[in-house]
Motif scaffolding. Structure first.
Motif, PDB file in Angstrom:
ATOM      1  N   TYR A 137      -2.720   5.559   9.488  1.00  0.00           N
ATOM      2  CA  TYR A 137      -3.286   4.798   8.376  1.00  0.00           C
ATOM      3  C   TYR A 137      -2.603   3.440   8.252  1.00  0.00           C
ATOM      4  N   ALA A 165      -0.347   9.476   8.172  1.00  0.00           N
ATOM      5  CA  ALA A 165       0.174   8.311   7.459  1.00  0.00           C
ATOM      6  C   ALA A 165       0.481   7.175   8.433  1.00  0.00           C
ATOM      7  N   ILE A 212       0.553   5.821   0.316  1.00  0.00           N
ATOM      8  CA  ILE A 212      -0.271   6.981   0.599  1.00  0.00           C
ATOM      9  C   ILE A 212       0.432   8.182  -0.010  1.00  0.00           C
ATOM     10  N   ASP A 252       0.845  -1.185   0.000  1.00  0.00           N
ATOM     11  CA  ASP A 252       0.000   0.000   0.000  1.00  0.00           C
ATOM     12  C   ASP A 252       0.881   1.237   0.000  1.00  0.00           C
TER      13      ASP A 252
END
Length: 118
Positions: free
Chosen positions: A114, A111, A94, A92
Motif C-alpha cells: 500500500y 501495508a 493504515i 497517510d
C-alpha cells in the motif's frame, strides 16, 4: 624593528601552514563504528524485505513491525534526486487489527504494498 615584525609574521604564517595542512590518513574509530552499524541496519532491512516476499506465516511484535516497515520504506525512497518544484507531502496511515501485540507478515506485506504504491 620593522624587520622583526616581518620576521615574526613570516614565522607565524609558516608555522600555521605547516600545522594546518596535515590530513588524517585513518578513519577515527567512531566513524568506522558508524559505518558498520549502518551496514548492519541495511542488511536487517533488506532481510526484512526478503521475508515479506516469502509471505510466510510468521509475525513480529508491533513495535518491531513498525520500525522495520518505516525503515524499509525510508531506505527505498531515500535519494538525492528530489525535485523540489511542486513538492507535495503525503501523510497517510493504515490500520491493522491484531488480536495480540504482534502483526503477521502477511498484514505487513499488505501495508508495504500500500505504502510503496503511494
Amino acid at each position: 624593528m620593522r624587520t622583526i615584525k616581518h620576521l615574526t609574521w613570516a614565522l607565524l604564517i609558516v608555522s600555521l601552514a605547516a600545522t594546518g595542512c596535515k590530513k588524517d590518513e585513518q578513519q577515527s574509530p567512531a566513524t568506522n563504528y558508524e559505518a558498520q552499524a549502518s551496514m548492519k541496519i541495511t542488511k536487517q532491512l533488506l532481510s526484512f524485505r526478503d521475508n515479506l516476499k516469502l509471505k510466510s506465516g510468521g509475525s513480529l511484535p508491533a513495535d518491531s513491525a513498525t520500525w522495520y516497515l518505516e525503515g524499509l520504506l525510508n531506505y527505498e525512497n531515500a535519494n538525492n534526486d528530489h525535485n523540489f518544484i511542486n513538492l507535495n507531502f503525503i501523510h497517510d496511515s493504515i490500520v491493522i487489527y491484531s488480536g495480540s501485540n504482534s502483526i503477521s507478515i502477511n498484514d505487513l506485506n499488505i501495508a508495504y504494498d500500500y505504502f510503496s504504491s503511494k
